[in-house]
Design a protein around this motif. Structure first.
Motif, short mmCIF file in Angstrom:
data_model
loop_
_atom_site.label_atom_id
_atom_site.label_comp_id
_atom_site.label_asym_id
_atom_site.label_seq_id
_atom_site.Cartn_x
_atom_site.Cartn_y
_atom_site.Cartn_z
N PHE A 75 0.81 -1.21 0.00
CA PHE A 75 0.00 0.00 0.00
C PHE A 75 0.84 1.27 0.00
O PHE A 75 0.39 2.32 -0.46
N GLU A 76 2.07 1.19 0.48
CA GLU A 76 2.98 2.31 0.28
C GLU A 76 3.19 2.56 -1.20
O GLU A 76 3.18 3.72 -1.67
N GLU A 77 3.39 1.49 -1.95
CA GLU A 77 3.62 1.64 -3.40
C GLU A 77 2.36 2.14 -4.11
O GLU A 77 2.44 2.94 -5.03
N ALA A 78 1.20 1.66 -3.68
CA ALA A 78 -0.05 2.16 -4.27
C ALA A 78 -0.23 3.64 -3.99
O ALA A 78 -0.72 4.39 -4.85
N GLY A 79 0.17 4.08 -2.79
CA GLY A 79 0.09 5.50 -2.46
C GLY A 79 1.03 6.34 -3.30
O GLY A 79 0.69 7.45 -3.71
N GLN A 168 -0.67 6.86 2.71
CA GLN A 168 -0.23 8.23 2.98
C GLN A 168 1.30 8.31 3.01
O GLN A 168 1.90 9.27 2.51
N VAL A 169 1.94 7.30 3.60
CA VAL A 169 3.40 7.29 3.65
C VAL A 169 3.99 7.24 2.23
O VAL A 169 4.94 7.96 1.91
N GLY A 170 3.42 6.39 1.39
CA GLY A 170 3.91 6.30 0.01
C GLY A 170 3.78 7.62 -0.72
O GLY A 170 4.69 8.03 -1.46
N SER A 171 2.68 8.31 -0.51
CA SER A 171 2.49 9.62 -1.14
C SER A 171 3.49 10.63 -0.60
O SER A 171 4.06 11.42 -1.36
N ALA A 172 3.73 10.60 0.73
CA ALA A 172 4.68 11.54 1.33
C ALA A 172 6.09 11.32 0.79
O ALA A 172 6.83 12.28 0.52
N GLU A 173 6.47 10.06 0.62
CA GLU A 173 7.79 9.77 0.07
C GLU A 173 7.89 10.22 -1.39
O GLU A 173 8.91 10.75 -1.82
N ARG A 174 6.82 10.02 -2.14
CA ARG A 174 6.84 10.40 -3.55
C ARG A 174 6.93 11.92 -3.72
O ARG A 174 7.69 12.41 -4.57
#
Length: 290
Positions: A75-79, A168-174
């Motif tokens: 889900f990090e990757e999906a974000g 949300q974490v994945g989006s923040a990292e991106r």
């Protein structure tokens, strides 16, 4: 306890990132924005075939047989990729709703009084009776407003909160990566803007928020503690919304244009923050423990 990713977990994360890059690249993202809130059933079935929804199902039930820490990586990757649709609800329901694991059925839920993707869903968990359409700030998340709000989440509800935090974490990292990349390319006054102290501070703050949220979410995936999950959601919501705002500042006027993708991360972060365990209720959970 060693919290570092194992070789298998790193391979899983890499494979999912490559899969989503193939199935949902920027062209597909923009097509989804232009579709007016239509869910791509072909993409949904592709995700099902890849095991996205069946990841935590036992192998003897046709699943992949992995756990919540591995689901968080998915889900990090999906974000990061801004994949649209009720991914969390369908994943959580994979063991109880026929066809969900394979991606043949779209499942949504009525949590916090908001129901995403109601018109596209085949199955709705919770009470969505009388739900009325509302204008969503995110063009990739159509919403309905329900009349009831669930109590504090438990069981699968807690899992859904944690996986939403992982998005949300994945989006923040991106958005951190986007800001740093742009700062290395954009020039002002004869030098790249990444050389200016104010921009450096913005990017450094984004990195700190993203890292704190990532560690909290992954730790909560190991412990499964409800208070740690609530705290992780708080940090993840703050990281996703704060980093998207700061990324807009780094981009300057370009970031506010429809053609840039930064605003899509901010709008999705706003919606996710309200879908499951919003800040006020998460704070109460953490405060009660303290």
């Amino acid at each position: 306890m060693d919290f570092r990713l194992t070789e298998d977990q790193r391979a899983l994360r890499k494979g999912v990132r490559e899969l989503l890059a193939r199935l949902f690249d920027r062209e597909a993202l923009r097509a989804a924005v232009d579709s007016g809130g239509r869910l791509d059933r072909g993409l949904w079935r592709e995700l099902g075939t890849a095991g996205f929804f069946a990841l935590r199902l036992p192998e003897d039930e046709g699943g992949v047989g992995l756990g919540l820490p591995e689901a968080v990586l998915l889900f990090e990757e999906a974000g990061r990729a801004l994949v649209p649709g009720p991914l969390v609800a369908t994943h959580v329901a994979a063991g109880s709703v026929l066809g969900a694991a394979e991606g043949d059925v779209v499942v949504t839920d009525a949590s916090e009084g908001l129901v995403p993707w109601l018109d596209e869903a085949d199955v709705v968990l919770g009470d969505a009776e009388g739900a009325v359409p509302m204008r969503s700030v995110d063009p990739l998340t159509p919403l309905h407003k329900a009349t009831t709000v669930e109590g504090l989440p438990e069981g699968d509800g807690l899992v859904a909160v944690l996986l939403t935090a992982a998005e949300q974490v994945g989006s923040a990292e991106r958005t951190t990566e986007m800001a740093v990349s742009y700062a290395r390319e954009r020039e002002q006054f004869g030098q790249v803007i990444g050389g200016f102290q104010a921009v450096k501070h913005l990017c450094a703050g984004m990195l700190v928020r993203a890292e704190l949220a990532r560690v909290a979410v992954r730790a909560a995936a190991v412990t499964g503690d409800p208070v740690e999950i609530a705290g992780a959601k708080l940090l993840a919501d703050e990281a996703a919304t704060g980093n998207a705002r700061d990324c807009l500042q780094v981009y300057g006027g370009m970031g506010f244009t429809w053609e840039a993708d930064v605003h899509l991360h901010l709008k999705r972060a706003w919606v996710r923050a309200e879908l499951r365990l919003p800040a006020a209720r998460a704070e109460e959970v953490v405060a009660a423990r303290l």
